[in-house]
Design an enzyme around this catalytic site. Structure first.
Site, short mmCIF file in Angstrom:
data_model
loop_
_atom_site.label_atom_id
_atom_site.label_comp_id
_atom_site.label_asym_id
_atom_site.label_seq_id
_atom_site.Cartn_x
_atom_site.Cartn_y
_atom_site.Cartn_z
N GLU A 115 -7.73 0.51 -4.61
CA GLU A 115 -7.76 0.48 -3.15
C GLU A 115 -9.11 0.05 -2.56
O GLU A 115 -9.13 -0.72 -1.59
CB GLU A 115 -7.32 1.85 -2.61
CG GLU A 115 -5.83 2.09 -2.84
CD GLU A 115 -5.40 3.52 -2.59
OE1 GLU A 115 -6.29 4.36 -2.31
OE2 GLU A 115 -4.20 3.80 -2.67
N ASP A 170 0.87 -1.17 0.00
CA ASP A 170 0.00 0.00 0.00
C ASP A 170 0.91 1.22 0.00
O ASP A 170 1.51 1.56 1.02
CB ASP A 170 -0.90 0.00 1.23
CG ASP A 170 -1.81 1.22 1.30
OD1 ASP A 170 -1.82 2.01 0.32
OD2 ASP A 170 -2.50 1.41 2.31
#
Length: 260
Positions: free
Chosen positions: A184, A25
């Site tokens: 995401e 991430d």
């Protein structure tokens, strides 16, 4: 050791051939790397046991580079060479940055977008992001005990082709192969186990340090279908922080301070 079996489309992996891979991430404020151990997702920590890596890079006069917590510690003492929120600058021109909060470092025009002027010269947002990815890749290889085949990297759902390519370019500079870019909100749905037999339509919000996007997902027998997505590149924690500071300054400006 976490192992991940990889095969290119149209090709089959050799029997029992396993390679190391991680999920990353790459965030505006913080970043992290994770893998799967014994069937369970695990966020990889550094030598101090910290799982989050501040998405901050500092360039020093001697040519060295600091990342993460080390760089964050100098954000106030060396603001012009300590870069944060670089993700918000990826593949964007100066005219597109008018809605962003004022940043302490100098932003200059550069081919394909903008760059950050540092003591080591002008650094592109791609180069800054690459330093974060290098640190995470090194952490992963240390924890997993081997060289990474690649990584799945998350990106905001609204990222356009240029921003997605910039993310891939950052990975390339970090000598990291991108196995896939994953939106995401979809990653969030997977993290909460919505792929395990969940059915129905879900609205997934992703509010980060510099981005806000939302996706409408339909789940049926473990299959994700994105019905719609939208986002705001000028809304996130950075903006909230600056709004609070601006409000506080406006309030203090109307108060007469006296020394005791």
């Amino acid at each position: 050791m976490a192992l991940f079996q990889i095969a290119e489309p149209g090709l089959s992996a050799a029997p029992h051939e396993h390679r190391l891979a991680v999920g990353i991430d790459l965030g505006t404020t913080n970043s992290l790397a994770a893998t799967v151990k014994s069937g369970e997702p695990v966020v990889l920590a550094d030598e101090a046991g910290r799982k989050l890596l501040p998405s901050v890079v500092r360039y020093l006069k001697d040519g060295s580079v600091e990342t993460g917590w080390d760089a964050l510690a100098h954000a106030e003492s060396d603001p012009r060479n300590t870069v944060y929120s670089a993700k918000r600058l990826l593949a964007r021109g100066r005219s597109e940055l008018k809605t962003l909060p004022v940043l302490p470092y100098e932003i200059v025009d550069a081919p394909g977008g903008v760059a950050i002027r540092t003591v080591q010269g002008d650094k592109s947002p791609v180069e800054v992001s690459a330093e974060i990815l290098k640190t995470l890749a090194k952490r992963a290889e240390t924890q997993l005990g081997g060289e990474l085949t690649g990584a799945v990297i998350t990106v905001p759902a609204y990222f356009d082709d240029a921003q997605r390519q910039a993310t891939k370019d950052a990975a390339r500079l970090a000598n990291l192969s991108v196995l896939r870019l994953l939106n995401e909100p979809t990653a969030a749905a997977l993290a909460y186990g919505l792929d395990n037999g969940a059915e129905g339509v879900y609205l997934v919000y992703d509010l980060g340090g510099g981005t806000f996007d939302v996706s409408l997902l339909k789940l049926s027998r473990g299959v994700f279908e994105v019905l719609g997505t939208g986002g705001n590149a000028a809304l996130g924690g950075d903006d909230f922080d600056h709004a609070v500071v601006d409000w506080a300054v406006s309030q203090l400006g109307s108060v007469e301070l006296t020394a005791e």
